[in-house]
Design an enzyme around this catalytic site. Sequence first.
Site, short mmCIF file in Angstrom:
data_model
loop_
_atom_site.label_atom_id
_atom_site.label_comp_id
_atom_site.label_asym_id
_atom_site.label_seq_id
_atom_site.Cartn_x
_atom_site.Cartn_y
_atom_site.Cartn_z
N LYS A 138 0.80 -1.23 0.00
CA LYS A 138 0.00 0.00 0.00
C LYS A 138 0.84 1.29 0.00
O LYS A 138 0.53 2.23 -0.70
CB LYS A 138 -0.91 -0.01 1.21
CG LYS A 138 -1.97 -1.12 1.11
CD LYS A 138 -3.27 -0.73 1.71
CE LYS A 138 -3.45 -1.27 3.08
NZ LYS A 138 -4.85 -1.32 3.51
N GLU A 208 -1.91 -1.10 9.80
CA GLU A 208 -1.33 -0.23 8.76
C GLU A 208 -2.23 0.97 8.48
O GLU A 208 -1.75 2.05 8.15
CB GLU A 208 -1.05 -1.04 7.49
CG GLU A 208 0.12 -2.00 7.68
CD GLU A 208 0.40 -2.87 6.47
OE1 GLU A 208 0.32 -2.38 5.34
OE2 GLU A 208 0.70 -4.08 6.67
N HIS A 212 -1.72 5.58 9.38
CA HIS A 212 -1.99 6.78 8.57
C HIS A 212 -2.70 7.87 9.37
O HIS A 212 -2.87 8.99 8.87
CB HIS A 212 -2.86 6.43 7.36
CG HIS A 212 -2.17 5.62 6.32
ND1 HIS A 212 -1.36 6.17 5.34
CD2 HIS A 212 -2.14 4.29 6.10
CE1 HIS A 212 -0.89 5.22 4.57
NE2 HIS A 212 -1.35 4.06 5.00
P1 NAD Z 1 -3.05 -10.37 8.84
O1 NAD Z 1 -2.53 -9.65 10.00
O2 NAD Z 1 -4.49 -10.85 8.89
O3 NAD Z 1 -2.16 -11.65 8.52
C1 NAD Z 1 -0.78 -11.58 8.34
C2 NAD Z 1 -0.23 -12.98 8.13
O4 NAD Z 1 1.17 -12.85 7.85
C3 NAD Z 1 -0.36 -13.90 9.34
O5 NAD Z 1 -0.65 -15.21 8.91
C4 NAD Z 1 1.05 -13.89 9.94
O6 NAD Z 1 1.36 -15.08 10.66
C5 NAD Z 1 1.88 -13.77 8.68
N1 NAD Z 1 3.23 -13.26 8.95
C6 NAD Z 1 3.58 -12.17 9.69
N2 NAD Z 1 4.92 -12.04 9.73
C7 NAD Z 1 5.42 -13.07 9.01
C8 NAD Z 1 6.73 -13.51 8.69
N3 NAD Z 1 7.81 -12.86 9.12
N4 NAD Z 1 6.88 -14.63 7.95
C9 NAD Z 1 5.80 -15.32 7.51
N5 NAD Z 1 4.53 -14.95 7.76
C10 NAD Z 1 4.35 -13.84 8.49
O7 NAD Z 1 -2.82 -9.47 7.54
P2 NAD Z 1 -3.91 -8.96 6.47
O8 NAD Z 1 -4.86 -8.06 7.17
O9 NAD Z 1 -4.41 -10.13 5.69
O10 NAD Z 1 -3.03 -8.00 5.52
C11 NAD Z 1 -1.94 -8.44 4.74
C12 NAD Z 1 -1.39 -7.27 3.93
O11 NAD Z 1 -2.28 -6.93 2.88
C13 NAD Z 1 -1.17 -5.99 4.73
O12 NAD Z 1 0.12 -5.47 4.47
C14 NAD Z 1 -2.23 -5.06 4.19
O13 NAD Z 1 -1.85 -3.70 4.23
C15 NAD Z 1 -2.35 -5.53 2.77
N6 NAD Z 1 -3.64 -5.12 2.18
C16 NAD Z 1 -3.63 -4.53 0.96
C17 NAD Z 1 -4.80 -4.10 0.37
C18 NAD Z 1 -4.80 -3.45 -0.98
O14 NAD Z 1 -5.88 -3.15 -1.49
N7 NAD Z 1 -3.68 -3.20 -1.61
C19 NAD Z 1 -6.01 -4.27 1.04
C20 NAD Z 1 -6.00 -4.92 2.25
C21 NAD Z 1 -4.81 -5.34 2.83
#
Ligand code: NAD
Length: 345
Positions: A138, A208, A212
């Site tokens: 993002k 995240e 902001h």
């Molecule tokens: P979450 O917190 O629900 O899950 C994160 C996962 O990553 C967990 O399974 C955790 O165990 C794993 N993880 C964390 N550190 C790790 C590591 N070092 N090694 C391996 N695995 C690891 O996250 P989420 O809410 O699903 O979000 C994921 C990402 O997607 C975020 O960065 C978020 O900003 C991004 N996102 C982007 C958009 C978009 O439209 N571009 C929209 C939503 C979310």
Amino acid sequence: MTQSLSQLPQSAAVDPRDRPLRVGVLGFGGLGQAAARVLAPKREMRLVVAADHLGFAYDGAGLDPDRCIEVYGAAGTLGALPEIGERCDRSIEAAIAAAQDVDGYFLALPNLPNTFMASVVDQFIASGWRGVLVDALKRTSAMEQIIERRDRLAAAGITYLTGCGATPGLLTAAAAIAAQSYAEIHQVKITFGVGIANWEAYRATIREDIAHMPGHSVESARAMTDEEVAALLDRTNGILALENMEHADDLMLELAGICDRDRVTVGGVVDTRNAKKPLSTNVQVTGRTFEGKISTHTFTLGDETSMAANVCGPAFGYLKAGTALHRRGIYGLFTAAEVMPQFVR
Ligand code: NAD
């Protein structure tokens, strides 16, 4: 070898008669689990490896999403899956090493700290693995770090597509298409509405977003305990209202030659206590036509579509498009605003 897109043959589609693409998902939280469900009915892609911060699971025959979600929910890691799971500290490195035959990965990882995704990219480059990577990154400053790795990705034989979620991603790509009606682009305004019933299903996304808010930073949001996040959400009645966010849609549209980054704004409202969207997600593209008319195109997502649907669908669409590039020896870095995603059947 790197080539420009203009050197591509007319049809860059992945041949559907081929075997399914072997896909990995790194991060098995809200988006990673949704990604597993999105892939389940697909013929052209098969999820074979998934990792979380405590372990990973690999099965060349395909991972069962329901089983993975059940075990992850109960044990906190895919490493607890009998026979196919492995608990380990450096789970990403271990998963890449165990699953050398993977064609591409969706990086559904938190970008906390803001350098984390770039460090994962470095691990892929160092591993010697070749294939396609897509992220749903993002922040502009995070994407700049990935872009800095462009030449190293190309030399490693990796085709990397960045910003392939909803925003950046689907909406940025829609803006790139909408811009074609104009001779000059005046403003791209992205407004998102996200409704989730429970913030804990998307902890990284919510942290995240908090980063902001005025008075917060990536580091302060990362350091917050779950109780502190819950207390903040109590004070705001579960609502996060965000404006003028540092979102890489600006960089992507600038790189695509559409407009300067200061003409792109991103903001929105997240309701963490209600699956219904607080407002309709949309992108408005304002410009001047060749006849001198000023107008605005608006592309609005259906209110019934979830954040997960609007992130994971495009992510795999770009993974398929990236595979077509990779098979033609086109490596390096692209953004979601310069490549058209391909529909995954
Ligand atoms: P979450 O917190 O629900 O899950 C994160 C996962 O990553 C967990 O399974 C955790 O165990 C794993 N993880 C964390 N550190 C790790 C590591 N070092 N090694 C391996 N695995 C690891 O996250 P989420 O809410 O699903 O979000 C994921 C990402 O997607 C975020 O960065 C978020 O900003 C991004 N996102 C982007 C958009 C978009 O439209 N571009 C929209 C939503 C979310």
